[in-house]
Design a protein around this motif. Structure first.
Motif, mmCIF file in Angstrom:
data_model
loop_
_atom_site.group_PDB
_atom_site.id
_atom_site.type_symbol
_atom_site.label_atom_id
_atom_site.label_comp_id
_atom_site.label_asym_id
_atom_site.label_seq_id
_atom_site.Cartn_x
_atom_site.Cartn_y
_atom_site.Cartn_z
ATOM 1 N N LEU A 41 -55.623 43.063 0.500
ATOM 2 C CA LEU A 41 -56.915 42.318 -0.332
ATOM 3 C C LEU A 41 -57.273 42.626 -1.240
ATOM 4 O O LEU A 41 -58.165 42.083 -2.210
ATOM 5 C CB LEU A 41 -58.050 42.128 0.875
ATOM 6 N N GLY A 42 -56.772 43.706 -1.853
ATOM 7 C CA GLY A 42 -56.735 44.426 -3.224
ATOM 8 C C GLY A 42 -57.905 45.374 -3.481
ATOM 9 O O GLY A 42 -58.283 45.685 -4.428
ATOM 10 N N TYR A 43 -58.195 45.956 -2.144
ATOM 11 C CA TYR A 43 -59.253 47.105 -2.206
ATOM 12 C C TYR A 43 -58.596 48.383 -2.392
ATOM 13 O O TYR A 43 -57.444 48.564 -2.133
ATOM 14 C CB TYR A 43 -60.094 47.086 -1.137
ATOM 15 N N GLU A 44 -59.070 49.330 -2.876
ATOM 16 C CA GLU A 44 -58.690 50.877 -3.198
ATOM 17 C C GLU A 44 -59.054 51.296 -1.767
ATOM 18 O O GLU A 44 -60.235 51.462 -1.187
ATOM 19 C CB GLU A 44 -59.640 51.426 -4.179
ATOM 20 N N VAL A 45 -58.043 51.975 -0.841
ATOM 21 C CA VAL A 45 -58.086 52.523 0.271
ATOM 22 C C VAL A 45 -57.679 53.906 0.411
ATOM 23 O O VAL A 45 -56.441 53.983 -0.216
ATOM 24 C CB VAL A 45 -57.355 51.400 1.342
ATOM 25 N N LEU A 46 -58.301 54.765 0.935
ATOM 26 C CA LEU A 46 -57.837 56.346 1.027
ATOM 27 C C LEU A 46 -57.582 56.196 2.663
ATOM 28 O O LEU A 46 -58.638 55.991 3.542
ATOM 29 C CB LEU A 46 -58.801 57.287 0.548
#
Length: 234
Positions: A41-46
């Motif tokens: 979805l285009g989110y920054e994920v760690l």
């Protein structure tokens, strides 16, 4: 509406619309699914896990922007990894209750604003709430309920539970309602439901006119008691 459902709604309202960064602790099936969806979805994920193989797999499969191997029961490890700087952290550790609870406690003591935690049982969920989890999810339970409903109520396409007794649902208009106006159907009196929207020409009309005639096979969105929803014609 129950206090727990009000708490859930308040939690989701508190999430900032400009929040673009998430951390997911636990890269099992549930955690991987959360990572993959957010990442796509285009989110920054760690992604975070104590298992080096899962971390390597997450990086190899490109389901997260970054992935780290750390012991999340160690507050200093969380601090060094920058977990306390995230607005939202999802604790996806479901099968190891002690690790899940301690991680959630550490995150809340580290002032993480929004912590979503996966629970494997009701007792697990109560423990997570006790140590500060802002929202607790029961994915296995919820998927089981959803499967049972989809098998017995195929006309209900989407459902958002407000609490155990009330929902908002997207429903296929049954043949029995074909050609009748909203006033004639009187859903509130017959089923205890309120009609929020109808789909016309592939677009939803919110708060439609009472003289609007429904067509079988089209869609409508209603809100109300689950018992009333279950009584709708198929």
């Amino acid at each position: 509406m129950s206090l727990s459902s009000l708490s859930s709604l308040s939690f989701f309202r508190s999430l900032r619309s400009n929040n673009r960064q998430f951390a997911v602790v636990g890269l099992g099936r549930f955690g991987r699914a959360v990572c993959m969806t957010l990442h796509h979805l285009g989110y920054e994920v760690l992604g975070v896990d104590s298992d080096e193989r899962r971390v390597a797999q997450a990086l190899s499969d490109e389901i997260a922007s970054h992935a780290l191997q750390i012991d999340t029961t160690d507050p200093s490890a969380l601090r060094e990894a920058g977990l306390y700087e995230f607005d939202t952290v999802i604790v996806a550790i479901g099968n190891y209750v002690q690790e899940s609870v301690i991680t959630t406690l550490n995150l809340k003591e580290g002032k993480v604003p929004h912590v979503v935690a996966k629970a494997s049982s009701e007792i697990h969920g109560k423990l997570l709430k006790r140590v500060g989890a802002d929202h607790v999810v029961y994915p296995e339970h919820e998927m089981g309920c959803e499967l049972a409903r989809s098998l017995t109520r195929p006309g209900v396409l989407e459902r958002f539970e407000l609490d155990p007794d009330h929902s908002i649902v997207e429903v296929v208009v049954p043949a029995e309602f074909d050609g009748k106006t909203i006033t004639e159907l009187d859903l509130r009196k017959r089923y205890g439901l309120n009609l929020l929207a109808v789909c016309r020409n592939d677009q939803f009309e919110i708060n439609p006119s009472p003289i609007t005639r429904l067509q079988k096979g089209s869609l409508m969105v209603v809100i109300g008691d689950n018992r009333g929803i279950d009584q709708l014609p198929v």
